[in-house]
Motif scaffolding. Sequence first.
Motif, PDB file in Angstrom:
ATOM      1  N   ILE A 121      -0.938   7.078   7.663  1.00 32.29           N
ATOM      2  CA  ILE A 121      -1.999   6.090   7.874  1.00 32.29           C
ATOM      3  C   ILE A 121      -2.531   5.588   6.534  1.00 32.29           C
ATOM      4  CG2 ILE A 121      -4.288   5.689   8.880  1.00 32.29           C
ATOM      5  CD1 ILE A 121      -2.170   6.118  10.994  1.00 32.29           C
ATOM      6  N   GLY A 122      -2.765   6.496   5.625  1.00 32.38           N
ATOM      7  CA  GLY A 122      -3.263   6.124   4.310  1.00 32.38           C
ATOM      8  C   GLY A 122      -2.275   5.311   3.508  1.00 32.38           C
ATOM      9  N   ARG A 123      -1.006   5.659   3.641  1.00 36.31           N
ATOM     10  CA  ARG A 123       0.020   4.956   2.870  1.00 36.31           C
ATOM     11  C   ARG A 123       0.294   3.560   3.412  1.00 36.31           C
ATOM     12  NH1 ARG A 123       4.902   7.960   0.392  1.00 36.31           N
ATOM     13  NH2 ARG A 123       4.514   6.296  -1.093  1.00 36.31           N
ATOM     14  N   SER A 124       0.041   3.325   4.674  1.00 33.11           N
ATOM     15  CA  SER A 124       0.307   2.000   5.244  1.00 33.11           C
ATOM     16  C   SER A 124      -0.978   1.293   5.663  1.00 33.11           C
ATOM     17  CB  SER A 124       1.247   2.132   6.435  1.00 33.11           C
ATOM     18  OG  SER A 124       0.721   3.034   7.376  1.00 33.11           O
ATOM     19  N   ALA A 125      -2.091   1.653   5.049  1.00 32.25           N
ATOM     20  CA  ALA A 125      -3.405   1.137   5.446  1.00 32.25           C
ATOM     21  C   ALA A 125      -3.520  -0.379   5.341  1.00 32.25           C
ATOM     22  CB  ALA A 125      -4.492   1.801   4.604  1.00 32.25           C
ATOM     23  N   GLY A 126      -2.918  -0.988   4.352  1.00 32.03           N
ATOM     24  CA  GLY A 126      -3.008  -2.439   4.203  1.00 32.03           C
ATOM     25  C   GLY A 126      -2.412  -3.169   5.393  1.00 32.03           C
ATOM     26  N   GLY A 127      -1.241  -2.742   5.809  1.00 36.39           N
ATOM     27  CA  GLY A 127      -0.598  -3.365   6.959  1.00 36.39           C
ATOM     28  C   GLY A 127      -1.329  -3.088   8.249  1.00 36.39           C
ATOM     29  N   LEU A 128      -1.832  -1.875   8.399  1.00 40.49           N
ATOM     30  CA  LEU A 128      -2.574  -1.526   9.604  1.00 40.49           C
ATOM     31  C   LEU A 128      -3.862  -2.333   9.715  1.00 40.49           C
ATOM     32  CD1 LEU A 128      -2.046   2.334   9.656  1.00 40.49           C
ATOM     33  CD2 LEU A 128      -0.958   0.626  11.123  1.00 40.49           C
ATOM     34  N   SER A 153       0.834  -1.207   0.000  1.00 40.63           N
ATOM     35  CA  SER A 153       0.000   0.000   0.000  1.00 40.63           C
ATOM     36  C   SER A 153       0.868   1.256   0.000  1.00 40.63           C
ATOM     37  CB  SER A 153      -0.983   0.001   1.169  1.00 40.63           C
ATOM     38  OG  SER A 153      -0.309  -0.010   2.402  1.00 40.63           O
ATOM     39  N   TRP A 154       2.060   1.193   0.615  1.00 40.49           N
ATOM     40  CA  TRP A 154       2.967   2.348   0.605  1.00 40.49           C
ATOM     41  C   TRP A 154       3.401   2.673  -0.825  1.00 40.49           C
ATOM     42  CZ3 TRP A 154       4.395   5.426   4.623  1.00 40.49           C
ATOM     43  CH2 TRP A 154       5.413   6.347   4.374  1.00 40.49           C
ATOM     44  N   THR A 214       0.110   7.651  -3.420  1.00 37.80           N
ATOM     45  CA  THR A 214       0.911   8.823  -3.767  1.00 37.80           C
ATOM     46  C   THR A 214       1.541   9.421  -2.508  1.00 37.80           C
ATOM     47  OG1 THR A 214      -1.021  10.239  -3.559  1.00 37.80           O
ATOM     48  CG2 THR A 214      -0.558   9.350  -5.745  1.00 37.80           C
ATOM     49  N   PRO A 215       2.652  10.112  -2.658  1.00 35.65           N
ATOM     50  CA  PRO A 215       3.336  10.691  -1.502  1.00 35.65           C
ATOM     51  C   PRO A 215       2.519  11.745  -0.750  1.00 35.65           C
ATOM     52  CG  PRO A 215       4.821  10.591  -3.370  1.00 35.65           C
ATOM     53  CD  PRO A 215       3.459  10.226  -3.869  1.00 35.65           C
ATOM     54  N   ASP A 216       1.490  12.293  -1.360  1.00 38.25           N
ATOM     55  CA  ASP A 216       0.695  13.302  -0.651  1.00 38.25           C
ATOM     56  C   ASP A 216      -0.314  12.683   0.328  1.00 38.25           C
ATOM     57  OD1 ASP A 216      -0.682  12.325  -2.905  1.00 38.25           O
ATOM     58  OD2 ASP A 216      -2.035  14.047  -2.896  1.00 38.25           O
ATOM     59  N   GLN A 217      -0.392  11.353   0.383  1.00 39.24           N
ATOM     60  CA  GLN A 217      -1.259  10.674   1.354  1.00 39.24           C
ATOM     61  C   GLN A 217      -0.602  10.695   2.735  1.00 39.24           C
ATOM     62  OE1 GLN A 217      -4.328   9.389   0.524  1.00 39.24           O
ATOM     63  NE2 GLN A 217      -3.915  10.317  -1.466  1.00 39.24           N
ATOM     64  N   SER A 218      -1.419  10.601   3.773  1.00 34.91           N
ATOM     65  CA  SER A 218      -0.891  10.548   5.138  1.00 34.91           C
ATOM     66  C   SER A 218      -0.200   9.206   5.382  1.00 34.91           C
ATOM     67  CB  SER A 218      -2.022  10.725   6.149  1.00 34.91           C
ATOM     68  OG  SER A 218      -2.873   9.602   6.130  1.00 34.91           O
TER      69      SER A 218
END
Length: 95
Positions: free
Chosen positions: A59-66, A48-49, A53-57
């Motif tokens: 949390i948003g960029r690592s949502a799959g793992g979370l 998910s990272w 896109t880099p403009d995501q937070s």
Amino acid sequence: MSEQRAPVHPYTVLAMAILLPGVGHVLAGQPQRGFGFAFFALLLALVSWHTTTPDQSFIGRSAGGLFVWALSIPDAYRIARVNYESWRRRQSILS
């Protein structure tokens, strides 16, 4: 008959599962399941990272793992609770 050692208390397992993915399962006596959760949490966080896109937070960029991590917390607690209650019942029968 030898007395069986008490399993780790479910609240301790819950706390460790919240702190690190997979550690709660290891404490609850299921290390393969714990390592599986940790592996897939890391894998999906990386996927998910790299797909956001880099403009995501963060949390948003690592949502799959979370998401996998969040699923592992109640699972580890449930396993620990079942183990602990089974041990308590065996102890009350032996007493």
